[in-house]
Design an enzyme around this catalytic site. Structure first.
Site, short mmCIF file in Angstrom:
data_model
loop_
_atom_site.label_atom_id
_atom_site.label_comp_id
_atom_site.label_asym_id
_atom_site.label_seq_id
_atom_site.Cartn_x
_atom_site.Cartn_y
_atom_site.Cartn_z
CB VAL A 73 27.85 -33.03 -2.12
CG1 VAL A 73 28.92 -32.64 -3.09
CG2 VAL A 73 28.35 -33.58 -0.96
CB CYS A 74 23.82 -32.10 -5.64
SG CYS A 74 24.65 -33.67 -6.05
CB THR A 75 22.82 -27.86 -2.47
OG1 THR A 75 21.46 -29.03 -2.50
CG2 THR A 75 22.05 -26.61 -2.12
CG HIS A 117 24.41 -32.39 -9.57
ND1 HIS A 117 25.35 -32.20 -8.76
CD2 HIS A 117 24.74 -31.69 -10.58
CE1 HIS A 117 25.98 -31.14 -8.97
NE2 HIS A 117 25.58 -30.84 -10.23
CG PHE A 119 23.13 -27.19 -8.99
CD1 PHE A 119 22.63 -26.73 -10.23
CD2 PHE A 119 23.32 -28.40 -8.91
CE1 PHE A 119 22.20 -27.69 -11.12
CE2 PHE A 119 22.83 -29.39 -9.80
CZ PHE A 119 22.38 -28.98 -11.12
#
Length: 217
Positions: free
Chosen positions: A44-46, A37, A49
């Site tokens: 988006v990354c949250t 990331h 994950f």
């Protein structure tokens, strides 16, 4: 050099949210899913994950470890992890690599060797650090997926590919488009239809080169 399927995944040591690791030692006799990331505390990354956290038990059932990477220090990862767990509704029980020096991102060809992080950087400065690798117990790369910044990864697809990779190692098999676990698989061209019937029972011969069989679970 660019990495390719069947290359040995480059080894490295790095600090993570679970302490320092040697990547190959950490993999051990398992499969590994490494997903990267460009920055902590990004929307988006949250969600990605969070998706990985919810599926961590499914990966474990398949003898696969998951590990995230983001180009921020461990201290920021630990703060972000609280948001991830709130969003996911479960523990994020996998390590996150701190790659604020870009060592791993460059080693895995996600960024050019001359790349650096400017002061006041944004996710766009490391936008290409959005790659997923599946690595087998022999430390060879089985899969590489690269996503743009605006498209969240489909972790169900990553799990599906892992199922296909592992299942296809049980015989001369390949999986057709859109295959799902439990569906018929393709018999490899190295096996005649006659031999396929002897080995696997009923064979659906669509063309002489396209034969499907049921694979034992």
């Amino acid at each position: 050099m660019a990495l390719r399927i069947n290359d040995i995944a480059p080894n490295f040591t790095a600090d993570t949210t679970e302490g320092q690791i040697d990547f190959h030692d950490w993999i051990g006799d398992s499969y590994a899913v490494l997903f990267s990331h460009p920055k902590d505390f990004t929307p988006v990354c949250t969600t990605e994950f969070g998706a990985a956290a919810r599926l961590s038990g499914e990966f474990a059932k398949r003898n696969a470890k998951i590990i995230g990477l983001s180009v921020d220090p461990v201290e920021e990862h630990l703060k972000w992890k609280a948001d991830i767990e709130t969003y996911a509704g479960c523990d994020a029980s996998f390590p996150i690599i701190a790659d604020d020096g870009l060592k791993v991102a460059k080693l895995y060809d996600m960024l050019p060797a001359e790349a650096y992080l400017p002061d006041g950087r944004t996710p766009n400065d490391s936008a290409t650090v959005r790659t997923t690798f599946i690595i087998n117990p022999d430390k060879k790369i089985e899969l590489m997926l690269i996503y743009p910044m605006t498209v969240g990864r489909n972790f169900d697809e990553i799990l599906r590919v892992l199922d296909a990779i592992q299942g296809n190692k049980t015989g001369p098999f390949a999986t057709p488009a859109n295959w799902r676990p439990g569906e018929d698989v393709i018999v490899g061209l190295s096996v005649s239809t006659e031999d396929a019937r002897a080995q696997f029972g009923e064979v659906e011969e669509i063309f002489p080169y396209l034969r499907k069989v049921k694979r034992a679970s």
